[in-house]
Design a protein around this motif. Structure first.
Motif, mmCIF file in Angstrom:
data_model
loop_
_atom_site.group_PDB
_atom_site.id
_atom_site.type_symbol
_atom_site.label_atom_id
_atom_site.label_comp_id
_atom_site.label_asym_id
_atom_site.label_seq_id
_atom_site.Cartn_x
_atom_site.Cartn_y
_atom_site.Cartn_z
ATOM 1 N N SER A 1 0.678 -1.290 0.082
ATOM 2 C CA SER A 1 0.044 0.098 0.024
ATOM 3 C C SER A 1 0.851 1.253 0.039
ATOM 4 O O SER A 1 0.702 2.272 -0.653
ATOM 5 C CB SER A 1 -0.887 -0.069 1.126
ATOM 6 N N ALA A 2 1.823 1.360 0.898
ATOM 7 C CA ALA A 2 2.898 2.427 0.902
ATOM 8 C C ALA A 2 3.510 2.572 -0.510
ATOM 9 O O ALA A 2 3.721 3.915 -0.778
ATOM 10 C CB ALA A 2 3.787 2.293 2.140
ATOM 11 N N GLU A 3 3.948 1.419 -0.877
ATOM 12 C CA GLU A 3 4.780 1.521 -2.285
ATOM 13 C C GLU A 3 3.692 1.936 -3.370
ATOM 14 O O GLU A 3 4.107 3.015 -4.232
ATOM 15 C CB GLU A 3 5.338 0.525 -2.717
ATOM 16 N N LEU A 4 2.447 1.562 -3.335
ATOM 17 C CA LEU A 4 1.444 1.920 -4.533
ATOM 18 C C LEU A 4 1.434 3.409 -4.567
ATOM 19 O O LEU A 4 1.285 4.122 -5.387
ATOM 20 C CB LEU A 4 0.104 1.155 -4.321
ATOM 21 N N SER B 1 -3.330 13.345 0.609
ATOM 22 C CA SER B 1 -3.973 12.662 0.025
ATOM 23 C C SER B 1 -3.850 11.110 0.413
ATOM 24 O O SER B 1 -4.338 10.061 0.703
ATOM 25 C CB SER B 1 -4.150 12.885 -1.284
ATOM 26 N N ASP B 2 -2.350 10.868 0.294
ATOM 27 C CA ASP B 2 -1.636 9.474 0.609
ATOM 28 C C ASP B 2 -2.043 9.203 1.916
ATOM 29 O O ASP B 2 -2.534 7.827 2.151
ATOM 30 C CB ASP B 2 -0.292 9.473 0.290
ATOM 31 N N TYR B 3 -1.989 9.969 2.910
ATOM 32 C CA TYR B 3 -2.249 9.511 4.301
ATOM 33 C C TYR B 3 -3.957 9.059 4.382
ATOM 34 O O TYR B 3 -4.445 8.257 5.145
ATOM 35 C CB TYR B 3 -1.943 10.602 5.456
ATOM 36 N N GLN B 4 -4.459 9.884 3.716
ATOM 37 C CA GLN B 4 -5.950 9.760 3.926
ATOM 38 C C GLN B 4 -6.265 8.237 3.286
ATOM 39 O O GLN B 4 -7.041 7.652 3.726
ATOM 40 C CB GLN B 4 -6.897 10.833 2.831
ATOM 41 N N THR B 5 -5.756 8.011 2.265
ATOM 42 C CA THR B 5 -5.952 6.655 1.480
ATOM 43 C C THR B 5 -5.432 5.633 2.650
ATOM 44 O O THR B 5 -6.023 4.518 2.733
ATOM 45 C CB THR B 5 -5.133 6.639 0.267
ATOM 46 N N MET B 6 -4.242 5.627 3.282
ATOM 47 C CA MET B 6 -3.831 4.729 4.297
ATOM 48 C C MET B 6 -4.833 4.414 5.542
ATOM 49 O O MET B 6 -4.986 3.500 5.862
ATOM 50 C CB MET B 6 -2.530 5.225 4.760
#
Length: 494
Positions: A302-305, A340-345
């Motif tokens: 998930s982090a890599e994506l 936005s990446d933190y929100q996705t996580m």
């Protein structure tokens, strides 16, 4: 007139009769076991406190484990690391976890669950704080390895919960513990989104160690396992604990005196490979290894994506060159998480509890084995679905379901392992399983952070294949523990 002949009469004296009357036998004194006491006392206020305190160990553990995922992009840039170096951090954390899982399991079966749990928290908090002062990459790797060693003892909290819970509540309360892991994961992601851009990753590590320090103070309210005490012959301590629980729950103890066989043979590795448990142990090890491989594979993938957008390649990335102008140069990707990446996580992490109600129903109605085989099969399917080039919402949806499924897998295997082994080897069984589990976690970073960059579909197929093997292994487990009382010794296993 002839006299009437009388028949002789046998006279039995009252004294003789009384002598021949059997004397009443003295009544046998009533006895009960810890299992009887736990079932009689029932569920109450003590178990709520136990659930909150021991469950909170999951908050501390999740924050320490998930911290690597949110810190990886930062240390990659700060120390200009290559993919394998970033992966090595996670691998070494789980290497420490693997080694000390067995050691803590052996010690817990010999000296007590509570003592080992306390030592593991003290160890983890100390080295976690030291990590925040790491002057270099090598020191960071070493100190995080030490943190992994400490975190491996947190499983004793689950064992204490299992040994105090009545049978009918284990299938409901233990899966709910996933809420605490979820809370820890969300907390570290939320903190990272605020702390890293402002005061840096070192302060994030310091703040992440606070829950563990607070829990150390709360452990004094939880006693040593009564099942462990009676297995070592300390019946008085076990009785005092059970009476305290009964008083706290406003319940009553069973009539009679507490009896349990004193078990001299405790915490022996050879017992796990005895004929009675050999097949069960080997299949459990395969399942633990595969579940951990899939779970941490999803988290790191998930982090890599998000960091490098490997699915559709729509994001450009900054390439930092390491080395002098003359020598060999090593490119490394340097992309910080956007809001936005933190929100996705966060959204995908919430998925860990999405299937909890269905997981609880499956565990209690379908049984542990069938429930686990179904969720493992679904995990294999959703890994393959990640290969679909979809929108951001579609990617979030797939990650959401994957996190939900891998969390359900962990829930079920934790419960099954704690139930299938007797008291004499329960902590060792959990410890060795946790140790094998970390082998999967050690390999996962190199698949999610290295192989996935070279062959995205190849990495997904590998994850999916492992999940299928685990599903078959779960379906064919020889013992079903649904509704079964916890065993004290292997003599009780038919």
């Amino acid at each position: 007139m002839a006299t009437k002949q009388t028949e002789p009469v046998t006279v039995i004296s009252l004294q003789k009769l009384s002598l021949e009357t059997p004397e009443p036998q003295p009544k046998e004194s009533k006895t009960f076991t810890v299992e009887d006491a736990v079932e009689t006392i029932g569920f109450g206020r003590f178990h709520i406190a136990l659930f909150l305190i021991m469950g909170s160990t999951g908050v501390a553990e999740a924050m320490e484990i998930m911290l690597i995922a949110v810190v990886s992009p930062v240390i990659r840039c700060e120390w200009q690391l290559e993919n394998w170096q970033v992966a090595l951090v996670t691998t070494m954390v789980f290497f420490g976890y693997m080694v000390f899982s067995i050691l803590f399991g052996l010690l817990a079966d010999r000296y007590g669950r509570w003592k080992i749990l306390l030592i593991s928290f003290l160890w983890g908090a100390y080295f976690s704080l030291l990590t925040s002062f790491s002057p270099s990459y090598i020191w960071f790797v070493f100190l995080r390895t030490m943190v992994g060693c400490g975190v491996s003892g947190h499983a004793q909290g689950l064992i204490i919960k299992t040994e105090f819970l009545p049978t009918k509540y284990r299938g409901y309360m233990l899966p709910l513990s996933q809420v605490f892991w979820l809370a820890g994961s969300l907390l570290i992601i939320g903190l990272a989104s605020v702390v890293i851009p402002t005061i840096g990753w070192r302060w994030l590590i310091r703040i992440a160690s606070i829950p563990g320090i607070i829990l150390i103070l709360a452990f004094k309210f939880i006693p040593e396992s009564a099942r462990f005490n009676v297995s070592t012959g300390n019946t008085q301590a076990a009785l005092a604990t059970l009476e305290h629980i009964a008083k706290m729950n406003r319940s009553v103890m069973p009539e009679g005196r507490l009896v349990e066989p004193i078990l001299e043979k405790r915490g022996r590795f050879a017992d796990l490979l005895d004929a009675k448990y050999l097949r069960t142990t080997l299949q459990i090890w395969v399942i633990w290894l595969g579940i951990s491989f899939a779970y941490y594979g999803v988290i790191l993938a998930s982090a890599e994506l998000l960091e490098r957008d490997l699915v559709c390649g729509s994001r450009s990335e900054v390439v930092v060159t390491v080395g002098d102008t003359e020598g060999s140069q090593s490119p490394c990707h340097c992309h910080m998480f956007a809001p936005s990446d933190y929100q996705t996580m966060i959204i995908s992490t919430i998925g860990e509890i999405a299937l909890n109600p269905f997981n609880i129903l499956g565990i209690n109605f379908l049984g542990r084995r069938l429930s686990l085989s179904i969720t493992m099969g679904c995990t294999a399917l959703f890994f393959l679905l990640l290969n679909i080039c979809t929108s951001s919402a579609g990617l979030i949806g797939f990650l959401f379901m994957l996190r939900a499924l891998v969390a359900a897998n962990f829930n079920t295997i934790y419960i099954y392992t704690a139930e299938v082994y007797p008291t004499t080897m329960r902590a060792l069984g959990m410890g060795t399983s946790g140790s094998l589990c970390r082998i999967g976690a050690m390999v996962a970073p190199f698949i999610s952070q290295v192989l996935m960059s070279a062959s995205f579909l190849g990495a997904l197929c590998l994850f999916s294949s492992v999940c299928i093997v685990c599903a078959i292994s779960a379906f064919t487990l020889p013992i079903e523990t649904k509704g079964r009382a916890l065993q004290v010794s292997d003599a009780e296993i038919s």
